[in-house]
Each structure stands twice: as C-alpha cells, then as structure tokens.
Design an enzyme around this catalytic site. Sequence first.
Site, PDB file in Angstrom:
ATOM      1  N   LEU A 100       0.862  -1.171   0.000  1.00  0.00           N
ATOM      2  CA  LEU A 100       0.000   0.000   0.000  1.00  0.00           C
ATOM      3  C   LEU A 100       0.904   1.228   0.000  1.00  0.00           C
ATOM      4  CD1 LEU A 100      -2.790  -0.837   2.632  1.00  0.00           C
ATOM      5  CD2 LEU A 100      -3.018  -0.829   0.151  1.00  0.00           C
ATOM      6  N   ASP A 101       0.489   2.285  -0.704  1.00  0.00           N
ATOM      7  CA  ASP A 101       1.253   3.522  -0.710  1.00  0.00           C
ATOM      8  C   ASP A 101       1.408   4.052   0.717  1.00  0.00           C
ATOM      9  OD1 ASP A 101       1.140   3.290  -3.444  1.00  0.00           O
ATOM     10  OD2 ASP A 101      -0.483   4.739  -3.678  1.00  0.00           O
ATOM     11  N   LYS A 102       2.399   4.892   0.911  1.00  0.00           N
ATOM     12  CA  LYS A 102       2.673   5.435   2.243  1.00  0.00           C
ATOM     13  C   LYS A 102       1.457   6.150   2.822  1.00  0.00           C
ATOM     14  CE  LYS A 102       5.660   8.854   2.627  1.00  0.00           C
ATOM     15  NZ  LYS A 102       4.964   9.984   3.327  1.00  0.00           N
ATOM     16  N   HIS A 183      -0.108   2.336  -8.405  1.00  0.00           N
ATOM     17  CA  HIS A 183      -1.040   3.420  -8.063  1.00  0.00           C
ATOM     18  C   HIS A 183      -2.361   3.294  -8.835  1.00  0.00           C
ATOM     19  CE1 HIS A 183       1.913   5.321  -5.609  1.00  0.00           C
ATOM     20  NE2 HIS A 183       2.600   5.896  -6.567  1.00  0.00           N
TER      21      HIS A 183
END
Length: 232
Positions: A100-102, A183
């Site tokens: 998962l993105d930050k 993304h």
Amino acid sequence: MRLDQFVSQAAAITRVDAQQAIRRGWVDVEGKTITKTATHIDPSAVVTLDDVLITLPGDIYVMLHKPAGVVSAREDPEHPTVLDLIDHPHRKTLHVVGRLDKDTTGLLLLTNDGDWSHRISAPKHHVPKTYLATLAWELTEAGAQALRAGVQLHGEKGLTKPAEVEILPDNQARITISEGKYHQVKRMFAAVGNRVEVLHRERIGGLVLDDELPPGGWRELRDQEARDLMAM
C-alpha cells in the site's frame, strides 16, 4: 537452506547476529559444530544455538490495519515501516503481501509463506481488492460507468479490467479491482477527471479488515481465514 538463514529465522535474530554466532562456534547441526555461515542444511535438521534447540517458526499470517505515513517495506532509511508496528517474535521473517502507498491506509497482509503470498498478490490470480476512496469531487455516474467498463491509464495501451464501483455520499466511492498496477486506484479516478484525496483498503478477497483493529493494530489470521484466501 543456508545455516545463517535458518538460525536467523529460528532464533528470531538478525542475519548478522546469526552469522556471528555461527563463526564463534555456538551453533551445532546434528551434534556437529558448524562455523561456515553459508553451509546448506536440511530445514528439518536438529540445530542448537548455545546448546538450546531452535526450530523454524510455522507459517505466520498477519492482518495489519496500516496507518498513513508508514511504508510497506521491511526497512526504510527515512520512514517507519509496517514491520515496526508488529510485535511478533518472528516478525523479521515476514514480508508484505502486496504493498500500500505510504499515504494509503487499511488492510495489509504479511506472511513468511511465499506460496501463499504469491497466490494472493500475483496479478494472474486476479484476487479482488476493495477500497474506499474520498475524492476531490463527487464521482459522476458517467465516471462510474467508465470505471466499470475499463479505462485507459496514462502511459498504458490497454484498458483496465472492469471494476465494481459504488457512488457514496460526501465525495466518496467504493471500488473493487482485480489487478495490481502501480497506483492503480488513484490513476483510474484520474482517468475519469477526479482525484483521490484519501484511500483506504477495506477488503482482500473475502477477508475484511477487522473493525476492532485500530490504525497500527494487528493480529494473526485465523486458520480458516488463511485457507479461504489461498482457495481463491
């Protein structure tokens, strides 16, 4: 497997500490002292560290409620990682199952079982993942229909696979995708003229984030939960 890898995982210590222990003659394999760290051994061998029997941990499956600001990595020089949140004696053996993105929150899985991880995260298996997105503007029905049909992401030739999309109040939308492009959710909403402000993953396959886990909280999966994901 390599002896230093075995000792690191079985004793829940770093690879460097395992190598030092081996070189100092503290590790016996089947009653014989081994001092070469790269020695390959059978994982079922009898291994002792300082005369104490050590064995590999069993399969570990962890559900984490990932908070924002934490990176989905084992180590990072600038940011806290998801492993920093997990107080498990064998946490150093775990790896992240799909990142998962930050700034993205929600359901994240970690394991030491490579086959299980591959079954869930490999694009060819198309395991669905559901996200709750807070958008800059209300998602139009035309935008939702485009997402359901598949959209072209910037820099790519083909269309995304059809998504399940539910328009919600307060500029929110729930979207389920079965791919894992870079993304992807953010790029999909951008493709229909919108922007994701906040993104939260609610579900992977049939597994829903435990609502009793606060951000940063974790628990091991129940046996049936792990099996159900593998069966998808």
